[in-house]
Scaffold this motif. Structure first.
Motif, PDB file in Angstrom:
ATOM      1  N   THR A  14       0.859  -1.176   0.000  1.00  0.00           N
ATOM      2  CA  THR A  14       0.000   0.000   0.000  1.00  0.00           C
ATOM      3  C   THR A  14       0.899   1.231   0.000  1.00  0.00           C
ATOM      4  N   SER A  15       0.292   2.386  -0.035  1.00  0.00           N
ATOM      5  CA  SER A  15       1.072   3.624   0.027  1.00  0.00           C
ATOM      6  C   SER A  15       1.673   3.829   1.414  1.00  0.00           C
ATOM      7  N   GLU A  16       1.225   3.031   2.393  1.00  0.00           N
ATOM      8  CA  GLU A  16       1.679   3.191   3.771  1.00  0.00           C
ATOM      9  C   GLU A  16       2.647   2.117   4.239  1.00  0.00           C
ATOM     10  N   GLU A  72      -0.459  -2.392  12.201  1.00  0.00           N
ATOM     11  CA  GLU A  72      -1.797  -2.911  11.912  1.00  0.00           C
ATOM     12  C   GLU A  72      -1.822  -3.703  10.607  1.00  0.00           C
ATOM     13  N   ASP A  73      -1.123  -3.211   9.585  1.00  0.00           N
ATOM     14  CA  ASP A  73      -1.111  -3.919   8.303  1.00  0.00           C
ATOM     15  C   ASP A  73      -0.457  -5.292   8.430  1.00  0.00           C
ATOM     16  N   ILE A  74       0.577  -5.418   9.252  1.00  0.00           N
ATOM     17  CA  ILE A  74       1.185  -6.733   9.476  1.00  0.00           C
ATOM     18  C   ILE A  74       0.191  -7.659  10.174  1.00  0.00           C
ATOM     19  N   GLY A  75      -0.575  -7.112  11.128  1.00  0.00           N
ATOM     20  CA  GLY A  75      -1.617  -7.906  11.774  1.00  0.00           C
ATOM     21  C   GLY A  75      -2.644  -8.412  10.775  1.00  0.00           C
ATOM     22  N   GLU A 147      -7.198  -7.151  17.012  1.00  0.00           N
ATOM     23  CA  GLU A 147      -8.377  -6.912  16.173  1.00  0.00           C
ATOM     24  C   GLU A 147      -8.094  -7.327  14.727  1.00  0.00           C
ATOM     25  N   ALA A 148      -6.928  -6.942  14.220  1.00  0.00           N
ATOM     26  CA  ALA A 148      -6.579  -7.260  12.832  1.00  0.00           C
ATOM     27  C   ALA A 148      -6.440  -8.770  12.631  1.00  0.00           C
ATOM     28  N   ILE A 149      -5.757  -9.431  13.558  1.00  0.00           N
ATOM     29  CA  ILE A 149      -5.552 -10.882  13.430  1.00  0.00           C
ATOM     30  C   ILE A 149      -6.879 -11.625  13.503  1.00  0.00           C
ATOM     31  N   THR A 150      -7.687 -11.342  14.535  1.00  0.00           N
ATOM     32  CA  THR A 150      -8.923 -12.101  14.716  1.00  0.00           C
ATOM     33  C   THR A 150      -9.887 -11.893  13.553  1.00  0.00           C
ATOM     34  N   PHE A 151      -9.998 -10.648  13.084  1.00  0.00           N
ATOM     35  CA  PHE A 151     -10.938 -10.378  11.989  1.00  0.00           C
ATOM     36  C   PHE A 151     -10.520 -11.105  10.719  1.00  0.00           C
ATOM     37  N   HIS A 152      -9.240 -11.042  10.386  1.00  0.00           N
ATOM     38  CA  HIS A 152      -8.794 -11.594   9.104  1.00  0.00           C
ATOM     39  C   HIS A 152      -8.507 -13.096   9.155  1.00  0.00           C
ATOM     40  N   ALA A 153      -8.288 -13.638  10.346  1.00  0.00           N
ATOM     41  CA  ALA A 153      -8.093 -15.089  10.464  1.00  0.00           C
ATOM     42  C   ALA A 153      -9.404 -15.812  10.720  1.00  0.00           C
ATOM     43  N   GLY A 154     -10.445 -15.080  11.105  1.00  0.00           N
ATOM     44  CA  GLY A 154     -11.712 -15.717  11.421  1.00  0.00           C
ATOM     45  C   GLY A 154     -11.679 -16.429  12.765  1.00  0.00           C
TER      46      GLY A 154
END
Length: 202
Positions: A14-16, A72-75, A147-154
């Motif tokens: 991403t740009s970030e 957050e992006d790594i998460g 939050e990032a891990i749980t949301f994207h890992a299900g």
């Protein structure tokens, strides 16, 4: 029980931030972590070690502005990789729990590889979110990572800080407790036939 390798290799640009991440859920905890955020390196190394997940992360980002985007992006990518590596979840234990101390800090974690993202995160002391750990990693980022891990890992995850005073100890106990609970949830159980859900899918 599946005999397919439970591995994933993902990139995100991403740009970030720029992230390349590989993992093996059936590893021994070997890691090579370079997130450009030193305390986060420490936390992800602990996650790999205590979850018995081989993990490689190479990331750069706009940390001159703030570590938030990169962390957050790594998460997000770690969660996506976990979900991909789990496959159809056939033969897994599914549930895991752990109670982990680090000196005065004590954290309980419960993980359900449910396919339903949900995080319950409680008990961090007042002001923890404002503390700079290592001079660069704000305490608020701990919750953002989970939050990032749980949301994207299900995953369904309950993390409860039961005690603690030192922000470094509290954060590290959270990562280690999550790692231990995830280790037990992801492990293949020879007594489990198929997908461990009455619905037949997770």
């Amino acid at each position: 029980m599946s005999t397919e390798p439970r591995t994933a290799h993902l990139t995100r640009e991403t740009s970030e931030s720029s992230i390349e991440l590989s993992l093996d859920l059936d590893g021994t905890g070997v890691s090579n972590i370079d997130t450009s955020v030193p305390f986060y390196n420490h936390m992800l190394t602990a996650f790999a070690k205590h979850s018995l997940t081989d993990l490689t992360v190479k990331a750069t980002g706009d940390t001159d502005i703030d570590v938030h985007h990169t962390v957050e992006d790594i998460g997000i990518v770690l969660g996506q990789a976990i979900r991909q590596a789990l496959g159809d979840k056939s033969g897994i234990s599914r549930f895991g729990d752990a109670l982990v101390p680090l000196d005065e800090a004590l954290v309980q974690a419960v993980v359900d590889i449910s396919g339903r993202p949900f995080l319950v995160h409680t008990g961090e002391p007042a002001g923890f979110e404002f503390h700079l750990i290592g001079g660069h990693f704000t305490g608020s980022m701990v919750r953002h990572v989970f939050e990032a891990i749980t949301f994207h890992a299900g995953l369904t995850v309950h993390l409860t800080v039961l005690g603690g005073r030192d922000p470094h100890h509290i954060a590290e106990a959270e990562f280690k407790a999550f790692a231990r609970a995830f280790r037990f949830a992801k492990q293949l159980d020879p007594s489990v036939s198929g997908i461990p859900s009455t619905k037949g899918a997770l």
